[in-house]
Design a protein around this motif. Structure first.
Motif, mmCIF file in Angstrom:
data_model
loop_
_atom_site.group_PDB
_atom_site.id
_atom_site.type_symbol
_atom_site.label_atom_id
_atom_site.label_comp_id
_atom_site.label_asym_id
_atom_site.label_seq_id
_atom_site.Cartn_x
_atom_site.Cartn_y
_atom_site.Cartn_z
ATOM 1 N N ILE A 271 0.138 -4.619 9.347
ATOM 2 C CA ILE A 271 -0.983 -3.777 9.608
ATOM 3 C C ILE A 271 -1.128 -2.433 8.741
ATOM 4 N N GLN A 272 0.231 -1.843 8.498
ATOM 5 C CA GLN A 272 0.487 -0.805 7.651
ATOM 6 C C GLN A 272 -0.107 -1.261 6.139
ATOM 7 N N GLU A 273 0.271 -2.292 5.980
ATOM 8 C CA GLU A 273 -0.021 -2.869 4.426
ATOM 9 C C GLU A 273 0.475 -4.158 4.452
ATOM 10 N N PRO A 274 -0.427 -5.232 3.941
ATOM 11 C CA PRO A 274 -0.090 -6.525 3.984
ATOM 12 C C PRO A 274 1.418 -6.720 3.128
ATOM 13 N N GLN A 275 1.613 -6.283 1.778
ATOM 14 C CA GLN A 275 2.734 -6.650 1.250
ATOM 15 C C GLN A 275 4.052 -6.008 1.975
ATOM 16 N N MET A 276 3.763 -4.854 2.936
ATOM 17 C CA MET A 276 4.834 -4.308 3.656
ATOM 18 C C MET A 276 5.532 -5.416 4.401
ATOM 19 N N ALA A 277 4.896 -6.397 4.976
ATOM 20 C CA ALA A 277 5.474 -7.439 5.724
ATOM 21 C C ALA A 277 6.809 -8.309 4.899
ATOM 22 N N ILE A 278 6.038 -8.265 3.679
ATOM 23 C CA ILE A 278 7.213 -8.982 2.539
ATOM 24 C C ILE A 278 8.452 -8.081 2.441
ATOM 25 N N TYR A 279 8.176 -6.658 2.272
ATOM 26 C CA TYR A 279 9.431 -5.941 2.106
ATOM 27 C C TYR A 279 10.362 -5.974 3.370
ATOM 28 N N VAL A 280 9.737 -6.020 4.523
ATOM 29 C CA VAL A 280 10.459 -6.080 5.760
ATOM 30 C C VAL A 280 11.261 -7.322 6.024
ATOM 31 N N ALA A 281 10.726 -8.565 5.381
ATOM 32 C CA ALA A 281 11.524 -9.738 5.675
ATOM 33 C C ALA A 281 12.537 -9.634 4.673
ATOM 34 N N ILE A 282 12.190 -9.274 3.702
ATOM 35 C CA ILE A 282 13.534 -9.012 2.576
ATOM 36 C C ILE A 282 14.458 -8.261 2.901
ATOM 37 N N ILE A 283 14.158 -7.059 3.873
ATOM 38 C CA ILE A 283 15.349 -6.174 4.088
ATOM 39 C C ILE A 283 16.133 -6.823 5.337
ATOM 40 N N MET A 284 15.324 -7.510 6.311
ATOM 41 C CA MET A 284 15.996 -8.331 7.260
ATOM 42 C C MET A 284 16.963 -9.138 6.682
ATOM 43 N N LEU A 285 16.483 -9.871 5.416
ATOM 44 C CA LEU A 285 17.338 -11.119 5.072
ATOM 45 C C LEU A 285 18.295 -10.523 4.527
ATOM 46 N N ILE A 286 18.270 -9.457 3.689
ATOM 47 C CA ILE A 286 19.499 -9.089 2.901
ATOM 48 C C ILE A 286 20.441 -8.370 4.220
ATOM 49 N N ALA A 287 20.150 -7.687 5.078
ATOM 50 C CA ALA A 287 20.881 -7.091 6.271
ATOM 51 C C ALA A 287 21.629 -8.307 6.989
ATOM 52 N N GLN A 288 20.784 -9.354 7.099
ATOM 53 C CA GLN A 288 21.687 -10.522 7.839
ATOM 54 C C GLN A 288 22.596 -11.177 6.960
ATOM 55 N N GLN A 289 22.106 -11.589 5.715
ATOM 56 C CA GLN A 289 23.369 -11.814 4.740
ATOM 57 C C GLN A 289 24.566 -11.056 4.973
#
Length: 362
Positions: A271-289
């Motif tokens: 909602i804030q910015e469409p590409q922001m969702a991609i950044y969120v997914a990348i951050i979650m992926l890095i954190a979980q790895q």
């Protein structure tokens, strides 16, 4: 045949099922005990968690010559200071973001509805076979979401209903810190000989298992929350603090927690910015790895030694049986049962080896 392990295990399972069945038939007799158990469950659970978190400090203070009661008093002072520091440093920021989220809730709801309508419109343009497959999977997902949602609501309601019982937590914590060494000898006194020794060893192993899980899981969750907070602040995600705190608490739920915690972050990011969702997914992926490959193996070690497929199976089964509480408590319960069975198998092997040695000597 009666000496075969498979036969004895089968008889044990049948007896356990028979006892459960009889308990269900006469559950009215035990209803007062059930009510008492439900009343003290949450305070006892939280008191136990605090006990395993504060026991290292108790051991450290006593190693320095502090008396038991003085050490306990120091622990309560430390807990109070930590709560005050948390409310002083984090409280205002959390309150500000929560108020902002409440004010923006209508707009967020409208945007989410718009996205859902757009997705449904696009689905109607797909071939019938693909639409049917999507509908089937959506139905299954909706059923699971509804069950989980009901469990989450029940869990939250029980938390709020039990808030007035939280006054019991300090009492449980005091007596756990004061008398925790007496539990294993008390239980072992009902037995004698080598069986008494086995009981005490099994209880010690259970204590180590619970300590490894609780201390490790909470530390890992805190580390994940900090990584999410740093990542969300770097990309400029709205409501970064409360989303990171939500992710930290959800990480306590094994396997499912990370997927649950990323959903609101993805929605707000999109909602804030469409590409922001991609950044969120990348951050979650890095954190979980980082968590699964670096933090968890070094913090929790191989104390539990549970295969990931077993974790998934146990969580799904426990969720269907006991809802959200089952999901939260499934892994430590399984680890305790596994510890008991492991010790029982080792004890059986020792008895068998001793019997073989006796026969050979004769």
């Amino acid at each position: 045949m009666t000496k075969k392990l498979w036969f004895q295990v089968g008889v044990g399972i049948l007896l356990a099922l028979l006892i459960i069945r009889m308990f269900i038939e006469v559950k009215g007799i035990f209803s007062p005990l059930v009510i008492i158990g439900q009343t003290i469950f949450l305070p006892l659970l939280l008191g136990g968690v605090l006990f395993y978190l504060t026991r290292p400090l108790l051991n450290f203070l006593e190693s320095k010559g502090w008396p038991r009661w003085t050490s306990i008093l120091a622990i309560f002072i430390a807990i109070g200071f930590f709560l005050w520091l948390f409310s002083f440093m984090i409280g205002p920021a959390v309150t500000k973001q929560v108020n902002s989220l409440v004010e923006d809730a209508p707009k967020i709801t409208k945007d989410v509805q718009t996205m859902v309508d757009y997705a449904l419109d696009q689905k109607n343009r797909l071939p019938d076979s693909i639409k049917e497959s999507i509908d089937n999977q959506s139905s299954k997902l909706n059923d699971f979401a509804q069950r989980f949602g009901v469990g989450l609501i029940t869990f939250i309601q029980s938390m709020f209903q039990g808030l007035f019982l939280l006054v019991l937590i300090p009492f449980f914590l005091v007596y756990l810190l004061k008398d925790h060494e007496k539990f294993a000898p008390f239980v072992a006194n009902f037995f004698s000989g080598e069986r008494k020794t086995w009981i005490r060893k099994t209880l010690v192993d259970i204590d180590i298992t619970l300590k490894s899980y609780i201390q490790g899981q909470l530390f890992v969750s805190f580390a994940v929350g900090m990584m999410l907070l740093i990542g969300y602040l770097i990309i400029g995600l709205d409501y970064a603090l409360i989303l990171a705190i939500f992710g930290m608490f959800m990480n306590v739920i094994p396997f499912l927690g990370p997927y649950i915690s990323v959903i609101p972050a993805l929605i707000i990011g999109f909602i804030q910015e469409p590409q922001m969702a991609i950044y969120v997914a990348i951050i979650m992926l890095i954190a979980q790895q980082i968590e699964s490959n670096l933090i968890s193996p070094n913090v929790m070690g191989r104390a539990l030694d549970i295969h990931p497929l077993t974790v998934i199976t146990v969580i799904l089964a426990a969720g269907n049986i006991a809802g959200l509480w089952g999901i939260i408590l499934a892994i430590p319960t399984y680890a305790v049962i596994k510890t008991i069975l492991k010790n029982a198998y080792a004890r059986r092997a020792e008895i068998k080896e001793a019997a073989t040695s006796t026969v050979e000597e004769e």
